[in-house]
Write a protein that holds these residues in place. Structure first.
Motif, short mmCIF file in Angstrom:
data_model
loop_
_atom_site.label_atom_id
_atom_site.label_comp_id
_atom_site.label_asym_id
_atom_site.label_seq_id
_atom_site.Cartn_x
_atom_site.Cartn_y
_atom_site.Cartn_z
N ILE A 146 0.70 -1.07 -0.19
CA ILE A 146 0.35 -0.10 -0.45
C ILE A 146 0.95 1.43 0.00
N LYS B 21 -3.78 7.28 1.87
CA LYS B 21 -3.73 5.19 1.61
C LYS B 21 -4.98 4.85 2.66
N THR B 22 -5.84 5.74 3.22
CA THR B 22 -7.33 4.49 3.25
C THR B 22 -7.16 4.93 2.08
N TYR C 218 -6.04 1.38 0.04
CA TYR C 218 -6.06 0.64 1.06
C TYR C 218 -7.94 -0.04 0.87
N ASN C 219 -8.37 0.94 0.93
CA ASN C 219 -10.30 0.75 0.70
C ASN C 219 -9.99 0.49 -1.22
N LYS D 6 -9.17 -3.45 -1.59
CA LYS D 6 -9.98 -4.37 -0.87
C LYS D 6 -10.65 -4.24 -2.05
#
Length: 140
Positions: free
Chosen positions: A34, A50-51, A54-55, A58
């Motif tokens: 990531i 970064k969120t 990440y999402n 995913k």
């Protein structure tokens, strides 16, 4: 097929961030984590977090557009190559390499006959890559 169509093919609604992240995964076969993806793209997309990375990753994994690798216990890495193949982690340089699989290893028919439904298969090898082995032998 371009990245926009690639995402649609996996029933993922394309956005600027999703296209950039998938494009990075498909062009960089280094199995990035990531942080690597974020650092590579945050200059081009200043609003990227970064969120979001990440999402998005995913989401890609949930839809089958990418694979999450846990070969390295410290980091989850991601692979845009969803074909059936193995991975090799070099314990010296830390790089992850794609490896071909022998056909007999991929035969899940027997499990299907026994009632198992195989959704994922992971083959991980760990050792020293040829380049690191050469460097090591030069030192000795």
């Amino acid at each position: 097929m371009n990245v926009y169509e690639y995402l649609l093919n996996y029933n993922i609604k394309p956005s600027v961030q999703r296209i950039a992240i998938m494009d990075y995964l498909l062009k960089h076969e280094t199995h990035p984590c990531i942080d690597e993806i974020y650092m590579a793209l945050c200059k081009e997309i200043p609003t990227l977090s970064k969120t979001t990375v990440y999402n998005t990753l995913k989401l890609f994994v949930e839809h089958g557009a990418a694979k999450m690798l846990t070969i390295d216990e410290r980091n989850a890495c991601f692979d845009g190559n969803t074909s059936l193949h193995a991975h090799f982690l070099c314990r010296s340089c830390g790089k992850i390499f794609d490896m071909p699989l022998k056909e007999e290893l991929t035969d899940t028919d027997k499990l299907g006959e026994e009632g198992y439904v195989v959704e994922e298969v992971h083959y991980y090898y760990k050792g020293i890559c040829p380049e690191c082995a050469k460097q090591k032998s030069k030192k000795n």
